[in-house]
Design an enzyme around this catalytic site. Structure first.
Site, short mmCIF file in Angstrom:
data_model
loop_
_atom_site.label_atom_id
_atom_site.label_comp_id
_atom_site.label_asym_id
_atom_site.label_seq_id
_atom_site.Cartn_x
_atom_site.Cartn_y
_atom_site.Cartn_z
N SER A 299 1.02 -1.04 -0.10
CA SER A 299 -0.14 0.12 -0.38
C SER A 299 0.48 1.19 -0.28
O SER A 299 1.90 1.31 0.42
CB SER A 299 -1.48 0.22 1.43
OG SER A 299 -1.62 1.35 1.48
N LYS A 305 1.56 -2.83 5.22
CA LYS A 305 0.44 -3.62 4.58
C LYS A 305 0.89 -4.67 3.05
O LYS A 305 1.75 -4.48 2.50
CB LYS A 305 -0.45 -2.77 4.25
CG LYS A 305 -2.19 -4.04 3.97
CD LYS A 305 -3.26 -2.93 3.07
CE LYS A 305 -4.44 -4.19 2.36
NZ LYS A 305 -4.40 -5.25 1.70
#
Length: 443
Positions: A299, A305
């Site tokens: 991300s 992430k």
């Protein structure tokens, strides 16, 4: 810009002096200004092999001089080895005529001024026999490369099957916990699916070995000597090393493209397995039963992430291959009478599917080498699931098992509860990996 003048049925045209092709290709480049969809290099290489075989046959029969034949053969070998990309669009009209003419002109220009693109390079040929034959040669070669990659993928998952054979887990049906099995059994099912893909991919080469070379325009062999018609397939076998055979009915082989639909369906089956299995791996990763290798940040806004991007890429390839299968089917069904006008799009879609599937299998097999099981989490989920009670049906029956589930108060995990109710020895024996995997692994 320096130019040269060439002429054809429609008149004269100025061609760049250094262009490696001639007037027919120049017109096709103007007629089909379609970006991003060039004729597949694999098809060009295969067509060069076909042209070489034709030259060898014509030479042996004394229909092409040894000097011209040698020049044509040398040019064909140069083109085959170059793996060159040419700007001619794969989505051309004319059933592949523009591609055939481009090869004729490329070969003639490489061979020298004494070689004529049609009179010599295209001698005793038609687009309608050399082009479908080249598609089959390219497809067989593509299938062989794909089969090797599917074999490697099968091997990667078989290794995971063995690696995870001792880890109990809970199977799921309709995304709901069902009955116990081992994580190895889950991965064994993946490996078996890929084993079928490997076998189908290997065997479907047989569907492409029958060719219409020598049939010229509509499969009757008109304008080609009978001796050439029977010899040219032998020469193509020698050139390619493939087990090709001349069709018994060359009109049929020229008019109908159903063999390509059959092969494309097998590629679609492989795509379906990739989609299903990658989807399952995403679920296993989400449920923390396995850990996928982290390959890139997931991300631009969420720190830390990591996404299952390899699986998503493979799944997108699967979707594209399924779409290509529709294209192949449509193209085959839209041929008319003695020719299939849509062979160029069919060829592009079929060869693209093989290339994409090969890339997908390589990506996934490499990625799979880094998959690890979260044994502690698998054990926790396994011991907590009330569905492990199903394994006890042979020992205590359905009604007793149902009562145990109803009476479970959640004070401990379910396995501990069962040990308190049924005894540790029975529970350990019933839930052992050896018992769970009795029918779930190769023996």
């Amino acid at each position: 810009m320096n130019t040269r003048t060439e002429k054809d049925l429609l008149g004269e045209k100025q061609i760049p002096a250094d262009a490696p092709w001639g007037i027919h290709t120049a017109r096709a480049l103007e007629n089909f200004p379609i970006p991003g969809r060039p004729v597949p290099p694999a098809l060009i290489a295969a067509l060069a092999q076909v042209k070489k075989a034709c030259a060898l046959a014509n030479k042996e029969l004394g229909l092409l001089s040894p000097e011209k034949a040698a020049a044509v053969i040398y040019a064909c070998e140069e083109i085959q080895a170059s793996n060159g990309n040419y700007p001619l669009s794969a989505l051309q009209g004319g059933a592949g005529t523009s591609t055939n003419m481009m090869l004729n002109e490329l070969i003639a220009n490489k061979a020298g001024s004494t070689v004529h693109p049609i009179e010599d390079v295209n001698l005793h040929q038609s687009t309608n026999d050399v082009y479908p034959t080249a598609v089959k040669v390219a497809a067989i070669q593509g299938l062989r490369g794909l089969a090797e990659k599917v074999e490697a993928l099968q091997g990667a998952f078989q290794r995971l099957e063995n690696k995870f054979a001792h880890i109990p887990t809970i199977g799921k049906t309709e995304l709901v916990e069902a009955v116990p099995l081992t994580l190895g059994a889950e991965f064994g099912a993946f490996a078996e699916a890929f084993a079928r893909d490997r076998w189908r991919t290997f065997k479907c080469e047989e569907r492409l070995r029958v060719i219409n070379l020598g049939g010229t325009a509509v499969g009757t062999g008109l304008t080609a000597p009978r001796s050439y018609i029977f010899l040219v397939t032998d020469k193509l076998r020698e050139v390619t090393g493939l087990g090709l055979s001349r069709g018994e009915n060359l009109v049929d082989q020229t008019a109908n493209a159903d063999a390509f639909v059959e092969v494309s369906g097998i590629l679609k089956a492989c795509a379906a397995n990739l989609l299903k299995i990658c989807g399952d791996l995403r679920l296993l990763h989400m449920n923390k039963r396995i850990k996928l290798p982290a390959v890139q940040a997931g991300s631009s806004i969420m720190p830390g992430k990591v996404n299952p991007v390899i699986l998503e890429s493979v799944m997108q390839i699967g979707i594209k291959v399924q779409a290509n299968d529709f294209i192949v089917t449509e193209c085959a069904s839209r041929g008319s009478l003695q020719i299939n006008e849509f062979m160029p799009l069919l060829a592009a879609a079929l060869l693209e599917s093989m290339e994409l599937l090969g890339a997908a299998c390589h990506m996934l097999s490499t990625h799979a080498e880094g998959i690890v099981a979260d044994e502690a989490e698998c054990e926790r989920q396994f011991n907590a699931s009330v569905e492990i009670v199903t394994a006890f049906l042979p020992a205590i029956g359905y009604d007793r098992s149902t009562e145990l589930v109803k009476q479970f108060d959640g004070a401990t995990d379910f396995r501990t509860y069962l040990e308190n109710q049924l005894g540790t020895e029975l529970v350990e024996k019933t839930l052992s990996p050896q018992n769970l995997m009795a029918l779930g692994h190769r023996t």
